[in-house]
Design a protein around this motif. Structure first.
Motif, PDB file in Angstrom:
ATOM      1  N   LEU A   5       0.833  -1.203   0.000  1.00  0.00           N
ATOM      2  CA  LEU A   5       0.000   0.000   0.000  1.00  0.00           C
ATOM      3  C   LEU A   5       0.867   1.251   0.000  1.00  0.00           C
ATOM      4  O   LEU A   5       0.610   2.183  -0.759  1.00  0.00           O
ATOM      5  CB  LEU A   5      -0.945   0.000   1.200  1.00  0.00           C
ATOM      6  N   ALA A   6       1.891   1.277   0.824  1.00  0.00           N
ATOM      7  CA  ALA A   6       2.788   2.443   0.883  1.00  0.00           C
ATOM      8  C   ALA A   6       3.466   2.673  -0.461  1.00  0.00           C
ATOM      9  O   ALA A   6       3.546   3.815  -0.934  1.00  0.00           O
ATOM     10  CB  ALA A   6       3.824   2.255   1.976  1.00  0.00           C
ATOM     11  N   ASP A   7       3.945   1.608  -1.094  1.00  0.00           N
ATOM     12  CA  ASP A   7       4.582   1.740  -2.405  1.00  0.00           C
ATOM     13  C   ASP A   7       3.594   2.234  -3.446  1.00  0.00           C
ATOM     14  O   ASP A   7       3.919   3.085  -4.288  1.00  0.00           O
ATOM     15  CB  ASP A   7       5.184   0.404  -2.855  1.00  0.00           C
ATOM     16  N   ALA A   8       2.372   1.711  -3.412  1.00  0.00           N
ATOM     17  CA  ALA A   8       1.348   2.130  -4.372  1.00  0.00           C
ATOM     18  C   ALA A   8       0.985   3.596  -4.163  1.00  0.00           C
ATOM     19  O   ALA A   8       0.851   4.353  -5.132  1.00  0.00           O
ATOM     20  CB  ALA A   8       0.119   1.236  -4.250  1.00  0.00           C
ATOM     21  N   LEU A   9       0.842   4.019  -2.911  1.00  0.00           N
ATOM     22  CA  LEU A   9       0.544   5.426  -2.633  1.00  0.00           C
ATOM     23  C   LEU A   9       1.667   6.328  -3.127  1.00  0.00           C
ATOM     24  O   LEU A   9       1.413   7.387  -3.701  1.00  0.00           O
ATOM     25  CB  LEU A   9       0.315   5.645  -1.136  1.00  0.00           C
ATOM     26  N   ASN A  10       2.918   5.913  -2.914  1.00  0.00           N
ATOM     27  CA  ASN A  10       4.052   6.721  -3.369  1.00  0.00           C
ATOM     28  C   ASN A  10       4.134   6.804  -4.885  1.00  0.00           C
ATOM     29  O   ASN A  10       4.710   7.750  -5.420  1.00  0.00           O
ATOM     30  CB  ASN A  10       5.351   6.178  -2.797  1.00  0.00           C
ATOM     31  N   ALA A  11       3.552   5.826  -5.582  1.00  0.00           N
ATOM     32  CA  ALA A  11       3.579   5.822  -7.039  1.00  0.00           C
ATOM     33  C   ALA A  11       2.503   6.732  -7.649  1.00  0.00           C
ATOM     34  O   ALA A  11       2.567   7.062  -8.829  1.00  0.00           O
ATOM     35  CB  ALA A  11       3.405   4.396  -7.572  1.00  0.00           C
ATOM     36  N   LEU A  12       1.532   7.134  -6.834  1.00  0.00           N
ATOM     37  CA  LEU A  12       0.478   8.019  -7.337  1.00  0.00           C
ATOM     38  C   LEU A  12       1.033   9.415  -7.595  1.00  0.00           C
ATOM     39  O   LEU A  12       1.960   9.855  -6.904  1.00  0.00           O
ATOM     40  CB  LEU A  12      -0.648   8.143  -6.313  1.00  0.00           C
ATOM     41  N   PRO A  13       0.440  10.131  -8.542  1.00  0.00           N
ATOM     42  CA  PRO A  13       0.817  11.540  -8.701  1.00  0.00           C
ATOM     43  C   PRO A  13       0.554  12.291  -7.392  1.00  0.00           C
ATOM     44  O   PRO A  13      -0.413  11.998  -6.676  1.00  0.00           O
ATOM     45  CB  PRO A  13      -0.125  12.037  -9.810  1.00  0.00           C
ATOM     46  N   GLN A  14       1.404  13.232  -7.066  1.00  0.00           N
ATOM     47  CA  GLN A  14       1.342  13.950  -5.792  1.00  0.00           C
ATOM     48  C   GLN A  14      -0.040  14.535  -5.512  1.00  0.00           C
ATOM     49  O   GLN A  14      -0.557  14.393  -4.410  1.00  0.00           O
ATOM     50  CB  GLN A  14       2.386  15.074  -5.773  1.00  0.00           C
ATOM     51  N   ASP A  15      -0.661  15.190  -6.504  1.00  0.00           N
ATOM     52  CA  ASP A  15      -1.951  15.823  -6.250  1.00  0.00           C
ATOM     53  C   ASP A  15      -3.028  14.793  -5.921  1.00  0.00           C
ATOM     54  O   ASP A  15      -3.836  14.997  -5.018  1.00  0.00           O
ATOM     55  CB  ASP A  15      -2.378  16.734  -7.404  1.00  0.00           C
ATOM     56  N   ASN A  16      -3.026  13.659  -6.604  1.00  0.00           N
ATOM     57  CA  ASN A  16      -4.002  12.607  -6.310  1.00  0.00           C
ATOM     58  C   ASN A  16      -3.735  11.977  -4.946  1.00  0.00           C
ATOM     59  O   ASN A  16      -4.664  11.690  -4.193  1.00  0.00           O
ATOM     60  CB  ASN A  16      -3.987  11.536  -7.388  1.00  0.00           C
ATOM     61  N   ARG A  17      -2.477  11.769  -4.626  1.00  0.00           N
ATOM     62  CA  ARG A  17      -2.116  11.197  -3.328  1.00  0.00           C
ATOM     63  C   ARG A  17      -2.560  12.133  -2.201  1.00  0.00           C
ATOM     64  O   ARG A  17      -3.130  11.687  -1.201  1.00  0.00           O
ATOM     65  CB  ARG A  17      -0.609  10.944  -3.259  1.00  0.00           C
ATOM     66  N   ASP A  18      -2.327  13.422  -2.357  1.00  0.00           N
ATOM     67  CA  ASP A  18      -2.728  14.393  -1.339  1.00  0.00           C
ATOM     68  C   ASP A  18      -4.236  14.343  -1.098  1.00  0.00           C
ATOM     69  O   ASP A  18      -4.690  14.371   0.046  1.00  0.00           O
ATOM     70  CB  ASP A  18      -2.317  15.809  -1.732  1.00  0.00           C
ATOM     71  N   ILE A  19      -4.996  14.250  -2.182  1.00  0.00           N
ATOM     72  CA  ILE A  19      -6.449  14.198  -2.064  1.00  0.00           C
ATOM     73  C   ILE A  19      -6.875  12.940  -1.310  1.00  0.00           C
ATOM     74  O   ILE A  19      -7.701  13.005  -0.403  1.00  0.00           O
ATOM     75  CB  ILE A  19      -7.111  14.286  -3.454  1.00  0.00           C
ATOM     76  N   LEU A  20      -6.308  11.801  -1.677  1.00  0.00           N
ATOM     77  CA  LEU A  20      -6.658  10.554  -0.983  1.00  0.00           C
ATOM     78  C   LEU A  20      -6.303  10.617   0.497  1.00  0.00           C
ATOM     79  O   LEU A  20      -7.088  10.205   1.349  1.00  0.00           O
ATOM     80  CB  LEU A  20      -5.932   9.361  -1.607  1.00  0.00           C
ATOM     81  N   LEU A  21      -5.135  11.127   0.801  1.00  0.00           N
ATOM     82  CA  LEU A  21      -4.709  11.189   2.201  1.00  0.00           C
ATOM     83  C   LEU A  21      -5.588  12.132   3.007  1.00  0.00           C
ATOM     84  O   LEU A  21      -5.940  11.830   4.155  1.00  0.00           O
ATOM     85  CB  LEU A  21      -3.236  11.581   2.293  1.00  0.00           C
ATOM     86  N   MET A  22      -5.977  13.256   2.440  1.00  0.00           N
ATOM     87  CA  MET A  22      -6.870  14.184   3.143  1.00  0.00           C
ATOM     88  C   MET A  22      -8.244  13.546   3.341  1.00  0.00           C
ATOM     89  O   MET A  22      -8.874  13.718   4.389  1.00  0.00           O
ATOM     90  CB  MET A  22      -7.006  15.495   2.376  1.00  0.00           C
ATOM     91  N   TYR A  23      -8.684  12.796   2.348  1.00  0.00           N
ATOM     92  CA  TYR A  23      -9.990  12.141   2.437  1.00  0.00           C
ATOM     93  C   TYR A  23      -9.977  11.034   3.487  1.00  0.00           C
ATOM     94  O   TYR A  23     -10.867  10.946   4.325  1.00  0.00           O
ATOM     95  CB  TYR A  23     -10.356  11.588   1.055  1.00  0.00           C
ATOM     96  N   TRP A  24      -8.949  10.179   3.437  1.00  0.00           N
ATOM     97  CA  TRP A  24      -8.872   9.039   4.348  1.00  0.00           C
ATOM     98  C   TRP A  24      -8.528   9.425   5.769  1.00  0.00           C
ATOM     99  O   TRP A  24      -9.203   9.044   6.704  1.00  0.00           O
ATOM    100  CB  TRP A  24      -7.806   8.046   3.880  1.00  0.00           C
ATOM    101  N   PHE A  25      -7.421  10.156   5.939  1.00  0.00           N
ATOM    102  CA  PHE A  25      -6.878  10.376   7.268  1.00  0.00           C
ATOM    103  C   PHE A  25      -7.400  11.622   7.968  1.00  0.00           C
ATOM    104  O   PHE A  25      -7.527  11.642   9.185  1.00  0.00           O
ATOM    105  CB  PHE A  25      -5.351  10.379   7.233  1.00  0.00           C
ATOM    106  N   LEU A  26      -7.683  12.655   7.197  1.00  0.00           N
ATOM    107  CA  LEU A  26      -8.242  13.860   7.808  1.00  0.00           C
ATOM    108  C   LEU A  26      -9.766  13.851   7.753  1.00  0.00           C
ATOM    109  O   LEU A  26     -10.414  14.727   8.325  1.00  0.00           O
ATOM    110  CB  LEU A  26      -7.696  15.115   7.112  1.00  0.00           C
ATOM    111  N   GLU A  27     -10.315  12.863   7.027  1.00  0.00           N
ATOM    112  CA  GLU A  27     -11.761  12.689   6.878  1.00  0.00           C
ATOM    113  C   GLU A  27     -12.448  13.953   6.383  1.00  0.00           C
ATOM    114  O   GLU A  27     -13.525  14.330   6.849  1.00  0.00           O
ATOM    115  CB  GLU A  27     -12.378  12.195   8.185  1.00  0.00           C
ATOM    116  N   LEU A  28     -11.803  14.610   5.406  1.00  0.00           N
ATOM    117  CA  LEU A  28     -12.369  15.808   4.817  1.00  0.00           C
ATOM    118  C   LEU A  28     -13.276  15.436   3.653  1.00  0.00           C
ATOM    119  O   LEU A  28     -13.012  14.483   2.924  1.00  0.00           O
ATOM    120  CB  LEU A  28     -11.263  16.740   4.312  1.00  0.00           C
ATOM    121  N   ALA A  29     -14.333  16.202   3.472  1.00  0.00           N
ATOM    122  CA  ALA A  29     -15.228  16.027   2.334  1.00  0.00           C
ATOM    123  C   ALA A  29     -14.565  16.638   1.090  1.00  0.00           C
ATOM    124  O   ALA A  29     -13.645  17.462   1.195  1.00  0.00           O
ATOM    125  CB  ALA A  29     -16.561  16.716   2.608  1.00  0.00           C
ATOM    126  N   ASP A  30     -15.050  16.239  -0.076  1.00  0.00           N
ATOM    127  CA  ASP A  30     -14.491  16.775  -1.328  1.00  0.00           C
ATOM    128  C   ASP A  30     -14.530  18.303  -1.347  1.00  0.00           C
ATOM    129  O   ASP A  30     -13.593  18.955  -1.793  1.00  0.00           O
ATOM    130  CB  ASP A  30     -15.254  16.221  -2.537  1.00  0.00           C
TER     131      ASP A  30
END
Length: 65
Positions: A5-30
């Protein structure tokens, strides 16, 4: 599995990774993510969906599952 999972997340483009991390871990809405990144809610949603699909592929799954 965590390393995969960590390797796959690091392979994502930075902007997409940031969005996923904010959604998952900060539980922010779109809308909230969009406000922080100066993007529309729709753009955030589209990028998040693209990131999910790419993440599934990178982890060896079918993006259509």
């Amino acid at each position: 599995e965590n390393d995969l999972l960590a390797d796959a997340l690091n392979a994502l483009p930075q902007d997409n990774r940031d969005i996923l991390l904010m959604y998952w871990f900060l539980e922010l809405a779109d809308r909230e993510i969009g406000e922080k990144l100066n993007l529309s809610r729709r753009t955030v949603n589209n990028r998040r969906q693209q990131a999910y699909e790419l993440l599934r592929k990178l982890m060896g799954g079918d993006a259509n599952e």
